[in-house]
Design an enzyme around this catalytic site. Sequence first.
Site, PDB file in Angstrom:
ATOM      1  N   ARG A  62       8.571   1.366  -3.593  1.00 58.65           N
ATOM      2  CA  ARG A  62       7.776   0.901  -2.445  1.00 58.65           C
ATOM      3  C   ARG A  62       7.924  -0.612  -2.296  1.00 58.65           C
ATOM      4  O   ARG A  62       7.920  -1.135  -1.189  1.00 58.65           O
ATOM      5  CB  ARG A  62       6.284   1.243  -2.643  1.00 58.65           C
ATOM      6  CG  ARG A  62       5.958   2.714  -2.556  1.00 58.65           C
ATOM      7  CD  ARG A  62       4.455   2.942  -2.751  1.00 58.65           C
ATOM      8  NE  ARG A  62       3.694   2.693  -1.545  1.00 58.65           N
ATOM      9  CZ  ARG A  62       2.362   2.576  -1.500  1.00 58.65           C
ATOM     10  NH1 ARG A  62       1.654   2.663  -2.609  1.00 58.65           N
ATOM     11  NH2 ARG A  62       1.744   2.360  -0.360  1.00 58.65           N
ATOM     12  N   HIS A  96       2.194  -4.225   2.947  1.00 64.04           N
ATOM     13  CA  HIS A  96       3.222  -4.164   1.908  1.00 64.04           C
ATOM     14  C   HIS A  96       2.528  -4.154   0.539  1.00 64.04           C
ATOM     15  O   HIS A  96       1.809  -5.107   0.218  1.00 64.04           O
ATOM     16  CB  HIS A  96       4.121  -5.403   2.039  1.00 64.04           C
ATOM     17  CG  HIS A  96       5.234  -5.476   1.053  1.00 64.04           C
ATOM     18  ND1 HIS A  96       5.571  -4.441   0.211  1.00 64.04           N
ATOM     19  CD2 HIS A  96       6.113  -6.470   0.779  1.00 64.04           C
ATOM     20  CE1 HIS A  96       6.596  -4.797  -0.545  1.00 64.04           C
ATOM     21  NE2 HIS A  96       6.946  -6.030  -0.225  1.00 64.04           N
ATOM     22  N   ASN A  98      -3.784   5.831   0.558  1.00 69.52           N
ATOM     23  CA  ASN A  98      -3.903   7.098   1.293  1.00 69.52           C
ATOM     24  C   ASN A  98      -5.249   7.734   0.984  1.00 69.52           C
ATOM     25  O   ASN A  98      -5.932   7.314   0.057  1.00 69.52           O
ATOM     26  CB  ASN A  98      -2.794   8.070   0.859  1.00 69.52           C
ATOM     27  CG  ASN A  98      -1.458   7.777   1.528  1.00 69.52           C
ATOM     28  OD1 ASN A  98      -1.390   7.096   2.550  1.00 69.52           O
ATOM     29  ND2 ASN A  98      -0.400   8.312   0.955  1.00 69.52           N
ATOM     30  N   ARG A 141       6.607   3.011  13.443  1.00 72.43           N
ATOM     31  CA  ARG A 141       6.768   3.089  11.990  1.00 72.43           C
ATOM     32  C   ARG A 141       7.475   4.390  11.628  1.00 72.43           C
ATOM     33  O   ARG A 141       7.162   5.430  12.211  1.00 72.43           O
ATOM     34  CB  ARG A 141       5.402   3.026  11.305  1.00 72.43           C
ATOM     35  CG  ARG A 141       4.724   1.662  11.357  1.00 72.43           C
ATOM     36  CD  ARG A 141       3.259   1.805  10.967  1.00 72.43           C
ATOM     37  NE  ARG A 141       2.561   0.533  10.847  1.00 72.43           N
ATOM     38  CZ  ARG A 141       2.062  -0.151  11.871  1.00 72.43           C
ATOM     39  NH1 ARG A 141       2.210   0.279  13.103  1.00 72.43           N
ATOM     40  NH2 ARG A 141       1.412  -1.291  11.666  1.00 72.43           N
ATOM     41  N   TYR A 179       8.831  -1.705   2.023  1.00 70.88           N
ATOM     42  CA  TYR A 179       7.915  -2.172   3.072  1.00 70.88           C
ATOM     43  C   TYR A 179       8.403  -3.452   3.748  1.00 70.88           C
ATOM     44  O   TYR A 179       8.332  -3.584   4.973  1.00 70.88           O
ATOM     45  CB  TYR A 179       6.496  -2.355   2.518  1.00 70.88           C
ATOM     46  CG  TYR A 179       5.805  -1.035   2.239  1.00 70.88           C
ATOM     47  CD1 TYR A 179       6.212  -0.231   1.166  1.00 70.88           C
ATOM     48  CD2 TYR A 179       4.778  -0.567   3.033  1.00 70.88           C
ATOM     49  CE1 TYR A 179       5.608   0.987   0.911  1.00 70.88           C
ATOM     50  CE2 TYR A 179       4.164   0.649   2.781  1.00 70.88           C
ATOM     51  CZ  TYR A 179       4.578   1.421   1.720  1.00 70.88           C
ATOM     52  OH  TYR A 179       3.980   2.626   1.470  1.00 70.88           O
ATOM     53  N   PHE A 206      12.036   9.518  -1.484  1.00 70.48           N
ATOM     54  CA  PHE A 206      11.166   9.342  -0.309  1.00 70.48           C
ATOM     55  C   PHE A 206      11.876   9.728   0.995  1.00 70.48           C
ATOM     56  O   PHE A 206      11.326  10.489   1.795  1.00 70.48           O
ATOM     57  CB  PHE A 206      10.637   7.906  -0.254  1.00 70.48           C
ATOM     58  CG  PHE A 206       9.565   7.707   0.783  1.00 70.48           C
ATOM     59  CD1 PHE A 206       8.313   8.295   0.651  1.00 70.48           C
ATOM     60  CD2 PHE A 206       9.794   6.931   1.911  1.00 70.48           C
ATOM     61  CE1 PHE A 206       7.321   8.119   1.612  1.00 70.48           C
ATOM     62  CE2 PHE A 206       8.812   6.742   2.869  1.00 70.48           C
ATOM     63  CZ  PHE A 206       7.575   7.335   2.716  1.00 70.48           C
ATOM     64  N   HIS A 243       3.661   7.030   9.172  1.00 69.82           N
ATOM     65  CA  HIS A 243       2.377   6.412   9.565  1.00 69.82           C
ATOM     66  C   HIS A 243       2.459   5.768  10.956  1.00 69.82           C
ATOM     67  O   HIS A 243       1.855   4.719  11.202  1.00 69.82           O
ATOM     68  CB  HIS A 243       1.934   5.363   8.542  1.00 69.82           C
ATOM     69  CG  HIS A 243       1.663   5.913   7.173  1.00 69.82           C
ATOM     70  ND1 HIS A 243       0.417   6.278   6.745  1.00 69.82           N
ATOM     71  CD2 HIS A 243       2.487   6.172   6.135  1.00 69.82           C
ATOM     72  CE1 HIS A 243       0.481   6.730   5.498  1.00 69.82           C
ATOM     73  NE2 HIS A 243       1.733   6.682   5.107  1.00 69.82           N
ATOM     74  N   ARG A 256      -6.017  -0.482   8.653  1.00 68.35           N
ATOM     75  CA  ARG A 256      -5.369   0.445   9.587  1.00 68.35           C
ATOM     76  C   ARG A 256      -5.365   1.841   8.974  1.00 68.35           C
ATOM     77  O   ARG A 256      -4.824   2.049   7.887  1.00 68.35           O
ATOM     78  CB  ARG A 256      -3.949   0.002   9.917  1.00 68.35           C
ATOM     79  CG  ARG A 256      -3.245   0.878  10.957  1.00 68.35           C
ATOM     80  CD  ARG A 256      -1.880   0.327  11.344  1.00 68.35           C
ATOM     81  NE  ARG A 256      -1.192   1.182  12.285  1.00 68.35           N
ATOM     82  CZ  ARG A 256      -0.406   2.216  11.956  1.00 68.35           C
ATOM     83  NH1 ARG A 256      -0.216   2.515  10.683  1.00 68.35           N
ATOM     84  NH2 ARG A 256       0.182   2.944  12.876  1.00 68.35           N
ATOM     85  N   ARG A 310      11.372  -3.371  12.193  1.00 65.27           N
ATOM     86  CA  ARG A 310      10.298  -2.980  13.110  1.00 65.27           C
ATOM     87  C   ARG A 310       9.781  -4.178  13.896  1.00 65.27           C
ATOM     88  O   ARG A 310       9.488  -4.083  15.082  1.00 65.27           O
ATOM     89  CB  ARG A 310       9.156  -2.364  12.280  1.00 65.27           C
ATOM     90  CG  ARG A 310       8.147  -1.588  13.056  1.00 65.27           C
ATOM     91  CD  ARG A 310       7.202  -0.872  12.113  1.00 65.27           C
ATOM     92  NE  ARG A 310       6.280  -1.772  11.445  1.00 65.27           N
ATOM     93  CZ  ARG A 310       5.174  -2.268  11.996  1.00 65.27           C
ATOM     94  NH1 ARG A 310       4.843  -1.930  13.222  1.00 65.27           N
ATOM     95  NH2 ARG A 310       4.391  -3.075  11.313  1.00 65.27           N
TER      96      ARG A 310
END
Length: 711
Positions: free
Chosen positions: A364, A345, A154, A78, A368, A167, A81, A118, A375
Amino acid sequence: MDKEKQQQQFSLHENSKNEGLEFFRVSHGEKLLTTNQAVGVSNTDDSLKAGVRGPTLMEDFHFREKLTHFDHERIPERVVHARGFGVHGYFQAYESMNEFTKAKFLQDPTVKTPVFVRFSTVVGSRGSADTVRDVRGFATKFYTEDGNYDLVANNIPVFFIQDAIKFPDVVHAIKPEPHNEIPQASAAHDTFWDFVVNTPETAHMIMWLLSDRAIPRSFRMMEGFGVNTFRFINDQGKARFVKFHWKPLLGIHSLVWDEAQKLAGKDPDYHRRDLWEAINMGEYPEYELGVQMLEEEEEFSFDFDILDPTKIWPEEIIPVRRIGKMTLNGNVDNFFAETEQVAFHPGHVVPGIDFSNDPLLQGRLFSYLDTQLIRLGGPNFHEIPINRPVAPIHNNQRDGYHRMTIDRGSVSYSPNTLQGNAPLPTPENGYVHYTEKVEGQKIRQRSDSFMDHYKQATLFWNSMSNAEKQHIIEAFHFEVGSVMDKGIKQRVVDMFNNVDGQLAIQIAAGVGATPPSAPGGTGVTTSSPALSQENTVMNPRTRKVAILLENGFNYQDISQVMEALKANGLQAEIVSKNLGILTGIEGQQLEVGKNYLTTASIKYDAVYIPGGQQSIKTLMLQGDALHFINEAFKHAKTIGATNEGVDLLLNSAIQGVAMAGTDTQDQLITEMGVVTIRNVTDINTFSQEFINLISQHRHWIRQNKKQMIPA
Ligand code: HDD
């Protein structure tokens, strides 16, 4: 997948996700080795060669398959994170939230919705240490009957920046510097602080990042925050603004910085091990889901903009209502398949939950999905077992890399008549975006209501206890002290003078900068008790106690204490010079759990030294044992000793700091979190006091003494 399995997967209960995963689980014990084509393998240790000393042959399909698979078994980590740890669990609402939201998983208190969580650090690579100073990710996937809902949170309630377009900048600045990839998993370097001093909106988040929140004791002991403002929508279509919180039932507790740094070397897996072991022991972490709700009419009632992600909604003004509880009760079977491949997401919402115009959230919502495509290698990542909803999926999407579903029929478009236009949209039950009225000119500009960057940073500072303030100052000294550029250091001092004058003076003193010339602060004098960890839940459950022991120990002491610890849900472990069996005065035998090489004081919450003349005599000659005590004292941990055990403390560096009267008196003495008792056989009162002190987590009263302790 046969029909019966399919049915099982789609009926929602606590275990429904687990049952869905069961279909994909494979065990290999007592099985015969095959290739991926299920052909039996006769030898997997020697490649096929032309002669025993000759070259390997192309036709060795087993060799080629084995190597090819190995060569391709990494996926990109990632981008943020990267290091994380996932666990299974379930969520249960306390009461129906029907008045506020139609989200199905918040309606019926008898329903247990499966979840996968997670936890992560943000900055470090996949192999970095757990205990670094960083924000922790706390992402939860709810497998609801209306589809997947992801709360991608978070452990800090605000963010560095207000607009998602920045970001990539903040992440580039905080990640290792691009020319030499130094430092790993740390904000303590020039590029990050260069970004900070040029971006005043970071001020509030920096206060949190340099506080104890950024070095949690455990994933089980930290809060979670959705950060962004979302909306609840009820079945009448009425909307309210909402912020999400997770409140850990064990309270919010942290490490100290010296301990966190040492743990990063001695046990880089400290947090994941802690969670893994707690779940294996049946000590399931629990978190309450809290919501702060605002009526739409209240949008402009505050001196901050409720869409600004660098602001909290102070809990004393807008209370957190606890609406349900999450229990984490299952470890994964396979890290890669589950933890690495899970894809969160914030745009995965269900009817009843909607977005706001928070400009960070809006960005965001793009990022995601985009990141999962690279990924996880294509648009079918929702078919990976851990990502599959428990609710059924029906649409006209087809093909692409790694498609698993065998979609039957000729129709994959809409509208169609060949299939009666199925699959049909459902206007009544399907997701309907909230019909917020928006109008405005296209403009690249920040709203004036986002322009105050310091008031809540002052509120946070005001809310800290003395010890917490001291930790923040020390964190500035480390972080900014690691910056090479003197100009940046000075600008940090000047920037944080806007938060608090005293804070800026103290930062300057530690980093070799000039104290600010202008008076500091924002004029905010209020504080928010919810922000200080001093006011959190104190609960000794699952805390770990090291018992220092050698041959010739007093069994009566140790057995009473161990029993009391167990009865209160604490863990005890015997630490000694060597592994093996130790013998007490009367021949009783106990097994050593760890030696000084395989553990250290930093892995425990408290230390206990039982009596026994011979045991203590031996311990007195061990530098490792004395260091263990000194270090635990320095880290403000509870220390207890009974009978001759007290003599060992008197031989350590804490003598003269916190041991007044213990060499002569026979009664229970507690000083600065050190509890002792001598010349007694019944140590029940000692045990109770010891546990009570452990439940206080740390004894900050020692704050000013720690300089005197050589550890
Ligand atoms: Fe993010 C991952 C939380 C802002 C872009 N984010 C990621 C994860 C968490 C958060 C917990 C790890 C999920 C997992 O365990 O797989 N992120 C947050 C929070 C934010 C935030 C609470 C502030 C409100 N993030 C944020 C912004 C952007 C991103 C502003 C981009 C515009 N985040 C990502 C990402 C990641 C990610 C690049 C990396 C891996 C992934 O998504 O799956 O898309």
